[in-house]
Design an enzyme around this catalytic site. Structure first.
Site, short mmCIF file in Angstrom:
data_model
loop_
_atom_site.label_atom_id
_atom_site.label_comp_id
_atom_site.label_asym_id
_atom_site.label_seq_id
_atom_site.Cartn_x
_atom_site.Cartn_y
_atom_site.Cartn_z
N ASP A 98 3.73 5.27 -6.85
CA ASP A 98 3.33 5.16 -5.47
C ASP A 98 4.68 4.75 -4.65
O ASP A 98 5.61 4.44 -5.48
CB ASP A 98 2.86 3.79 -4.84
CG ASP A 98 1.82 3.38 -3.86
OD1 ASP A 98 2.17 4.14 -3.12
OD2 ASP A 98 0.78 3.14 -3.97
N ASP A 200 2.42 7.58 0.29
CA ASP A 200 1.86 6.64 0.76
C ASP A 200 2.02 6.67 2.06
O ASP A 200 3.28 7.54 2.64
CB ASP A 200 2.89 5.15 0.72
CG ASP A 200 2.12 3.81 1.37
OD1 ASP A 200 0.82 3.19 1.38
OD2 ASP A 200 2.97 3.84 2.50
N GLU A 257 -2.43 10.27 0.56
CA GLU A 257 -2.89 9.13 1.10
C GLU A 257 -2.22 9.23 3.21
O GLU A 257 -2.04 9.79 4.00
CB GLU A 257 -2.44 7.56 1.71
CG GLU A 257 -2.95 6.67 2.18
CD GLU A 257 -2.54 5.39 3.13
OE1 GLU A 257 -3.01 4.37 2.94
OE2 GLU A 257 -1.14 5.84 3.24
N HIS A 330 -6.75 -0.34 -2.87
CA HIS A 330 -6.13 -2.15 -2.17
C HIS A 330 -5.81 -2.28 -0.62
O HIS A 330 -5.81 -3.35 -0.23
CB HIS A 330 -4.64 -2.29 -2.98
CG HIS A 330 -4.00 -1.18 -2.16
ND1 HIS A 330 -3.79 0.51 -2.00
CD2 HIS A 330 -2.99 -1.00 -1.42
CE1 HIS A 330 -3.35 0.23 -1.75
NE2 HIS A 330 -2.08 -0.08 -0.85
N ASP A 331 -6.66 -1.47 -0.02
CA ASP A 331 -6.71 -1.73 1.65
C ASP A 331 -8.59 -2.00 1.84
O ASP A 331 -8.53 -1.99 3.53
CB ASP A 331 -6.15 0.24 2.13
CG ASP A 331 -4.13 -0.28 2.04
OD1 ASP A 331 -4.20 -1.47 1.59
OD2 ASP A 331 -4.03 1.25 1.91
O1 TEU Z 1 -1.28 2.44 4.40
C1 TEU Z 1 -1.16 2.99 5.06
C2 TEU Z 1 -2.11 3.20 6.06
O2 TEU Z 1 -3.01 4.30 7.10
C3 TEU Z 1 -3.11 2.04 5.59
O3 TEU Z 1 -3.01 0.24 6.86
C4 TEU Z 1 -3.99 2.20 7.31
O4 TEU Z 1 -4.48 2.30 8.23
C5 TEU Z 1 -5.57 1.72 6.49
O5 TEU Z 1 -6.21 0.98 4.75
C6 TEU Z 1 -7.12 1.60 7.15
O6 TEU Z 1 -8.15 1.33 6.91
C7 TEU Z 1 -0.05 2.58 2.99
C8 TEU Z 1 -0.83 1.51 1.77
O7 TEU Z 1 -1.85 1.63 0.96
C9 TEU Z 1 -0.96 -0.21 2.64
O8 TEU Z 1 -1.17 -0.84 1.74
C10 TEU Z 1 0.05 -0.90 3.44
O9 TEU Z 1 0.16 -2.14 3.61
C11 TEU Z 1 0.67 0.58 4.17
O10 TEU Z 1 0.87 1.77 4.39
C12 TEU Z 1 2.80 0.39 4.52
O11 TEU Z 1 2.74 0.30 3.71
#
Ligand code: TEU
Length: 564
Positions: A98, A200, A257, A330-331
């Site tokens: 990542d 990310d 992403e 994971h989000d």
């Molecule tokens: O996620 C970035 C991000 O834009 C997400 O938080 C998004 O807003 C959300 O998933 C929408 O449902 C990345 C990582 O995947 C996340 O785990 C981190 O918390 C975030 O960056 C900050 O690093």
């Protein structure tokens, strides 16, 4: 031109903290991942994405990095990481890490030095600004709630900028020295032998340097930090540099992403000459988002969801993008809970969802436990939430007038912790994830939903995933399932999710009755070869097919231009 090597592959995301614990401390680690490589190989995955394992205070579970070149002791050592790279390679699996470079941790030495001297060398690695009228420089709301601006301790009226949590200060990509540091670090990891990165929050690295307040989108007068994204088109200079100086020379595979880009920019980001090899398609994960806060969201409805998938597929195809497809990460909450009504959850619905998702045009990214049918955790109290964004959303729901019961229900539905409960390996204590106490509770369905039980059952979700993955990777079908064009089918049907993958010599029809009731479907052609079926039979009569509840079939039709 030959298709890139990864078009025929299947990828799998590992969230290390929740995957497999080798030392009994309740948290997953790298030796744990290594011990499961044969399981992954047998499943049929070729490409592993490892969520962050760098040194981190873990405020945002490793997405707050304090040292980009060291492994956090919770996860193991650099030797463990090198062994994992080696052992994956030995099994023919590519490993990607990542890359989290929109921000770092507030504990990173760069930021600590910047706080001591905001006007000095490391101050330029971040964004510091004077406040306005006794408050922060503008009204931007961070992704995890609250202002994007945090006062600098010991300084009057000086703030630093963070898109996410206050412990995740944003890095200043405008500063060439910072960009050089990032490039060096990226090259350093690629030289170690990893195959690339999942990148990310990368769209956020370019800021609207006017720092002007935006029109409020919340009763508290704030506006989402993401409203600035359309104003930041010059991001291409940063990404082009990263590509030329690091990614291309190493032949790295990258998956971006990238939220919130307009469709016309897809080729620029993910086309054959794009900044990244591919981009995640999140369109369908956002179909519930009918407001800015979770408590304003609505459950997924079949029609809009299917349309979102079709639209994204068609736009990617038109833009020359070979997208990365997922139902969860994971989000996100678990796909089996998000895209399937709770009362319909079961073998057929889960395998129907798997079928329609894995055979879309693009590279499938599975998330750990998806192949077992893991679903959301039954949260019974707000104290059970660990994730900082869930706790924030709970508070927002209360502030928005929801009762504690309603706020809990909303957060239980959307919490990122749903995806982060431990991987369910066995029916034994702590689901075989750890010999200690797991850092997040195990889903109580583990006695039936677990890898060991499913490996022993030829009719399990896991057994079906293996068949499905083998089909997706069958070299004889590659012209259709890897490279074939995408075209929606049966769009007029209210509960059928169907599409075709079309090559010059053959096509496949992926057909799912996505409902708890059976369905009769007009079908004029011969059915062709049934490549996959989540029921033992497919009932047909001349001119029609009878699909059972959540029946999914894949039909191959030979000959040019086959259509129903
Ligand atoms: O996620 C970035 C991000 O834009 C997400 O938080 C998004 O807003 C959300 O998933 C929408 O449902 C990345 C990582 O995947 C996340 O785990 C981190 O918390 C975030 O960056 C900050 O690093």
């Amino acid at each position: 031109m030959a298709a890139p090597w990864w078009h025929g592959k299947v990828a799998y995301q590992i969230y290390p903290k929740s995957f497999c614990d080798s030392n009994g401390d309740g948290m997953g680690d790298l030796p744990g991942v290594r011990s499961k490589l044969d399981y992954l190989k047998e499943l049929g995955v070729d490409l592993l994405w490892l969520s962050p394992v760098y040194v981190s205070p873990m405020v945002d579970q490793g997405y707050d990095i304090a040292d980009y070149r060291q492994i956090d002791p919770r996860f193991g050592t650099m030797e463990d990481m090198e062994a994992l790279i080696r052992e994956s390679k030995k099994r023919g699996m590519a490993l990607i890490m990542d890359l989290v470079v929109n921000h770092c941790s507030d504990q990173h030495p760069w930021f600590q030095a910047a706080l001591r001297d905001p006007e000095g060398r490391y101050g330029r690695y971040f964004y510091f600004k004077e406040g306005v009228a006794g408050g922060p420089p503008n009204n931007w709301r961070s992704a995890f709630g609250g202002s994007c601006w945090e006062p600098v301790p010991g300084r009057n009226n000086l703030y630093y900028f963070h898109t996410f949590a206050k412990e995740q200060p944003d890095l200043n990509w405008e500063h060439p020295e910072l960009r050089r540091e990032i490039c060096d670090m990226v090259n350093w990891w690629l030289d170690k032998g990893i195959s690339g990165f999942r990148v990310d929050a990368i769209i956020n690295i370019k800021k609207d340097l006017s720092w002007r307040s935006g029109p409020p989108d919340s009763p508290d007068g704030t506006c989402s930090v993401f409203q600035m994204l359309p104003k930041t088109r010059e991001i291409g200079a940063f990404l082009g540099e990263l590509k030329e100086t690091c990614l291309t020379p190493h032949g790295a595979f990258t998956v971006g992403e990238v939220f919130d880009i307009t469709r016309d920019r897809l080729p620029e980001f993910g086309g054959a000459e794009g900044y990244f090899s591919t981009l995640f398609d999140f369109e369908h994960c956002l179909v519930n988002q009918t407001g800015v806060h979770w408590y304003q969201h609505q459950p997924v409805r079949f029609g809009p969801w299917r349309e979102a998938v079709f639209r994204a597929q068609e736009e990617a195809q038109r833009g020359g993008v070979y997208p990365a497809n997922l139902i969860e990460n994971h989000d996100q909450p678990r796909g089996a809970s998000y895209f399937i009504p709770a009362e319909d959850y079961g073998f057929h619905s889960v395998t129907a969802l798997a079928t329609l998702s894995l055979l879309l045009r693009g590279i499938p990214f599975l998330y750990q436990g998806q192949e077992l049918g893991m679903c959301n955790y039954p949260f019974a109290s707000p104290e059970e939430f660990d994730d900082l964004s869930t706790r924030e959303q709970y508070a927002r729901a209360l502030a928005g007038g929801r009762t504690p019961e309603q706020a809990l229900a909303v957060c239980a539905q959307y919490s990122r912790d749903n995806a982060r409960t431990p991987m369910q390996w066995t029916g034994g204590a702590a689901a075989g994830f750890t010999t200690g106490t797991p850092w997040l509770p195990v889903n109580p369905n583990y006695p039936t939903v677990n890898a060991e039980a499913e490996q022993a059952d030829p009719n399990s979700v896991l057994a079906y995933y293996k068949k499905l993955i083998a089909l997706r990777k069958d070299p004889a079908l590659a012209p259709v399932l890897a490279e074939g064009a995408f075209a929606p089918a049966y769009r007029e049907e209210k509960s059928v999710f169907a599409y075709r993958r079309i090559a010059p010599e053959a096509s496949c029809l992926v057909l799912c009755n996505y409902a708890a009731a059976p369905c009769e479907l007009a079908f004029a052609q011969p059915v062709g070869r049934v490549l996959l079926n989540n029921y033992p039979e497919l009932a047909q009569e001349p001119g029609s097919l009878h699909l059972k509840p959540y029946q999914a079939v894949v039909l191959e039709q030979r000959g040019p231009g086959v259509r129903t």
